[in-house]
Design an enzyme around this catalytic site. Structure first.
Site, mmCIF file in Angstrom:
data_model
loop_
_atom_site.group_PDB
_atom_site.id
_atom_site.type_symbol
_atom_site.label_atom_id
_atom_site.label_comp_id
_atom_site.label_asym_id
_atom_site.label_seq_id
_atom_site.Cartn_x
_atom_site.Cartn_y
_atom_site.Cartn_z
ATOM 1 N NE ARG A 143 -3.499 -2.334 2.760
ATOM 2 C CZ ARG A 143 -3.174 -3.472 3.367
ATOM 3 N NH1 ARG A 143 -1.978 -3.604 3.926
ATOM 4 N NH2 ARG A 143 -4.039 -4.473 3.437
ATOM 5 C CE LYS A 168 -7.857 -1.600 5.359
ATOM 6 N NZ LYS A 168 -8.536 -1.885 4.068
ATOM 7 C CG HIS A 243 -4.734 1.455 -4.045
ATOM 8 N ND1 HIS A 243 -4.080 1.079 -2.881
ATOM 9 C CD2 HIS A 243 -5.718 0.547 -4.227
ATOM 10 C CE1 HIS A 243 -4.658 -0.003 -2.383
ATOM 11 N NE2 HIS A 243 -5.656 -0.345 -3.182
ATOM 12 N NE ARG A 246 -2.961 -3.650 -1.389
ATOM 13 C CZ ARG A 246 -2.306 -4.390 -0.490
ATOM 14 N NH1 ARG A 246 -0.988 -4.392 -0.473
ATOM 15 N NH2 ARG A 246 -2.959 -5.121 0.386
ATOM 16 C CG HIS A 277 -5.486 -8.633 1.301
ATOM 17 N ND1 HIS A 277 -5.471 -8.945 -0.039
ATOM 18 C CD2 HIS A 277 -5.584 -7.282 1.356
ATOM 19 C CE1 HIS A 277 -5.572 -7.841 -0.755
ATOM 20 N NE2 HIS A 277 -5.635 -6.828 0.066
ATOM 21 C CE1 TYR A 286 -7.223 -5.111 -3.100
ATOM 22 C CE2 TYR A 286 -4.977 -4.932 -3.879
ATOM 23 C CZ TYR A 286 -5.981 -4.529 -3.022
ATOM 24 O OH TYR A 286 -5.741 -3.554 -2.112
#
Length: 309
Positions: A143, A168, A243, A246, A277, A286
């Site tokens: 990210r 995250k 982004h 990614r 994730h 994705y």
């Protein structure tokens, strides 16, 4: 304007961060909001003043306006507990319309064009830093915020490892780097140390002032590079964003796995961990934007049925 609102903002941010929130963008926006109140002579947060600031710039995106107002609403809710005269903007003033952008999948040529465009930036250090950032995002799928938060100490060039400490949900992970990536980082650090031997920040990627890069500045620079590289939107919801590097990494990783005859589910699980994730379902989204990848997955599913009546 009295410093009371600025002091209250500092307390509000400290309280939220103690709960695990990072609030980099909200802090910037709320300081801009207080500057707006100061410029307009308003000394207390009102719904009218909040709405007026949130709808800037004129002609902006409605969802961006709604996000700005939601940031103010959180701060106003905190202020209201200290001063009941503070007005909390209603949630229906600027309704949020959920809309998820379609990933813009960059080709190898697209990424090369972006790196070429980076050569036009104003200073040698800025050129080297932005090119390194784009390359790092393209080959690790990190990210943007994770890359900007990297410190120099997070890179182990001898072992070819990179530690993401600010992922995250505050999760950390280690990323194994390809030898070419290690060589690229080593070259960047060598040039960085030559051009700015005494940075004020421990950050891996630094500005010309020796400070950590700001997301808003990186976003603006990337948008400029996209224009110079001649990359255009493929639809109203599919525009080149930083982004999406990614997304592109995730899709390319799975295409490589299928081309090598590897098991897609196994690679998906590993990829999910590499991307940070919590649930592989997040990784699957994705990948769903690539018709080529979905076709390959479908072919793999059909193979066990061969020969059956």
């Amino acid at each position: 304007m009295t410093t009371a609102l600025h002091d209250a903002l500092g307390d509000y941010l400290a309280m939220r961060r103690a709960l695990g929130y990072r609030l980099v963008r909200p802090e910037k926006l709320l300081n801009q909001f207080l500057d707006h109140l100061d410029a307009t002579g308003v000394t207390i947060v009102t719904s009218e003043a909040s709405l007026a600031w949130s709808r800037l710039p004129a002609g902006g995106d409605g969802n961006w306006w709604a996000y700005r107002l939601s940031v103010v609403r959180g701060f106003a809710t905190y202020l209201h507990t200290l001063d009941p005269a503070t007005e909390i903007p209603a949630t229906d003033l600027l309704p949020w319309r959920a809309r998820r952008a379609s990933p813009y999948l960059y080709s190898t040529a697209d990424i090369a064009a972006l790196l070429t465009a980076a050569d036009s930036l104003s200073t040698p250090l800025r050129r080297a830093t932005i090119a390194t950032l784009i390359g790092l995002l393209a080959v690790t799928g990190m990210r943007v915020g994770e890359a900007l938060a990297l410190d120099r100490a997070d890179i182990d060039l001898r072992r070819g490892l990179l530690v993401v400490r600010h992922g995250k949900f505050n999760k950390s992970r280690e990323l194994v780097l390809h030898p070419s990536t290690v060589a690229g980082l080593r070259g960047y650090l060598r040039e960085r140390d030559r051009m700015h031997p005494t940075p004020t920040s421990p950050a891996l990627l630094i500005s010309t002032a020796g400070t950590r890069l700001l997301y808003c500045n990186v976003h603006w620079t990337f948008h400029r590079l996209v224009q110079q590289a001649g990359l255009t939107a493929r639809s109203a919801s599919c525009r080149p964003r930083i982004h999406d590097l990614r997304h592109s990494f995730a899709v390319a990783s799975m295409l490589d796995a299928y081309a090598a005859g590897q098991d897609g589910q196994t690679r998906l699980t590993l990829l999910s961990t590499y991307l940070g994730h919590v649930d592989p379902a997040g990784t699957y989204w994705y990948l769903s934007a690539s018709p080529e990848l979905l076709a390959l997955a479908g072919q793999r599913l059909e193979r066990p049925r061969a020969g059956r009546s």
